[in-house]
Write a protein that holds these residues in place. Structure first.
Motif, PDB file in Angstrom:
ATOM      1  N   MET A  92       0.888  -1.262  -0.079  1.00 42.16           N
ATOM      2  CA  MET A  92       0.018  -0.044  -0.023  1.00 42.16           C
ATOM      3  C   MET A  92       0.820   1.382  -0.164  1.00 42.16           C
ATOM      4  O   MET A  92       0.616   2.339  -0.461  1.00 42.16           O
ATOM      5  N   GLY A  97      -2.720  -2.345  -3.702  1.00 40.44           N
ATOM      6  CA  GLY A  97      -3.551  -2.837  -2.476  1.00 40.44           C
ATOM      7  C   GLY A  97      -3.493  -4.391  -2.388  1.00 40.44           C
ATOM      8  O   GLY A  97      -2.345  -4.939  -2.849  1.00 40.44           O
ATOM      9  N   SER A 269      -7.561  -0.654  -6.936  1.00 43.33           N
ATOM     10  CA  SER A 269      -6.515  -0.022  -6.047  1.00 43.33           C
ATOM     11  C   SER A 269      -6.096   1.113  -7.173  1.00 43.33           C
ATOM     12  O   SER A 269      -5.510   1.145  -8.356  1.00 43.33           O
TER      13      SER A 269
END
Length: 332
Positions: A92, A97, A269
């Motif tokens: 992250m 993600g 993400s």
């Protein structure tokens, strides 16, 4: 004085900001350290770097090895603080993600701030992390067995902190505000970062979200500065990350923004840097996201939804959300 000589000031055209390089002095020096094949015990936070004799700033970190897969944590303790101002999932921290299988199909990629250059590793981060006297870095694996890691850190001492050509005060510290795997109900608000009695700069945001549909992408990002009226940083989630139409061109990686994960299981993400478009505040700041959006004129986004958008709101479900907001904070 020679243009490239000791102590020179250079004008560099960097992005859309004209950067003025800070002055090198007799106290300016660099430090680098590398760990090769170290071992992390399961569930044990291990110090991998302890640096003193500041002030200075971390200029680069690199992570790889079985111990450094998604879920592995890096914690950074500045100036002896009892709790780390940065406690991050390694991936992250690099804009990715919990979607390693898909991410490995997208490597290698890199930007001037972070990147992922090898399957299952080769993750680097170039956030400038300032400290006054000392900084301690720890790693912790999520695995149940002993696992090896490789790690590199680089530090600069005795140089005025400058981020993308913006000189920051000596009191500046980089702080991570994080939400991890929180389940949001439809239309629920998420206070992603709240800062009071400080000045600063909202520097970077990474969002990882998964749901039964992508209806949550209708959500606007809201930004409140110094107690004034809400500002809207986007008209929806995908345009916050500089894309459009529910990311209809798929994965991309740029210095300003990127989409690192987008799959049929309704997970995405993405990251956004506010570097050439810095978001400053002088007294306080609040950053908010929401699970989806409403047509409510009071609480909803200032959008003019078309009638054919009704199906989007009907399909909105619970959304598992991780959101990192990186903020430079300082006293003026």
């Amino acid at each position: 004085m020679s243009l490239f000589g000791f102590g020179a000031l250079l004008l560099i055209c960097h992005g859309s900001i004209l950067s003025i390089a800070v002055k090198v002095t007799q106290d300016t020096r660099s430090f680098s350290s590398a760990s090769k094949g170290g071992e992390l015990q399961p569930g044990v936070e291990t110090t991998v770097s302890m640096i003193s004799k500041g002030p200075g700033f971390i200029s680069e970190q690199w992570f790889t090895g079985p111990a450094m897969l998604p879920g592995a944590r890096v914690r950074i303790y500045v100036d002896g603080e009892p709790e780390p101002s940065i406690d991050a999932d390694v991936f992250m921290m690099g804009g990715v993600g919990d979607c390693l299988e898909q991410e490995n199909t997208n490597t290698p990629w890199g930007t001037k701030y972070f990147g992922h250059l090898a399957n299952n590793g080769g993750v680097y981060n170039k956030f400038r992390i300032p400290f006054g006297e000392s900084v301690r870095v720890t790693l912790e694996s999520r695995l149940q067995d002993v696992a090896p890691y490789w790690y590199i850190i680089r530090v600069v001492f005795g140089l005025q902190l400058s981020v993308n050509g913006i000189e920051l005060p000596a009191s500046t510290r980089l702080r991570l505000y994080r939400t991890e795997k929180r389940v949001l109900q439809p239309y629920e608000f998420l206070d992603a970062a709240t800062v009071n009695r400080k000045s600063g700069w909202l520097y970077q945001v990474t969002l990882d979200a998964a749901s039964t549909s992508f209806a949550f992408l209708e959500a606007c990002f809201r930004y409140t500065v110094d107690g004034e009226s809400i500002q809207y940083l986007s008209s929806g989630t995908e345009d916050f990350f500089l894309s459009a139409y529910y990311f209809n061109r798929g994965i991309y990686h740029t210095d300003s923004a990127g989409l690192t994960c987008f799959d049929n299981n309704r997970q995405m993400s993405a990251y956004k840097f506010f570097d050439d478009d810095p978001m400053f505040f002088t007294k306080s700041m609040k950053l908010q996201w929401r699970c989806g959006e409403t047509q409510d004129p009071v609480n909803g986004c200032p959008n003019h939804f078309q009638p054919n958008m009704k199906s989007v709101f009907i399909s909105l479900g619970n959304t598992t959300t991780s959101l990192y907001a990186w903020v430079y904070e300082y006293d003026l």
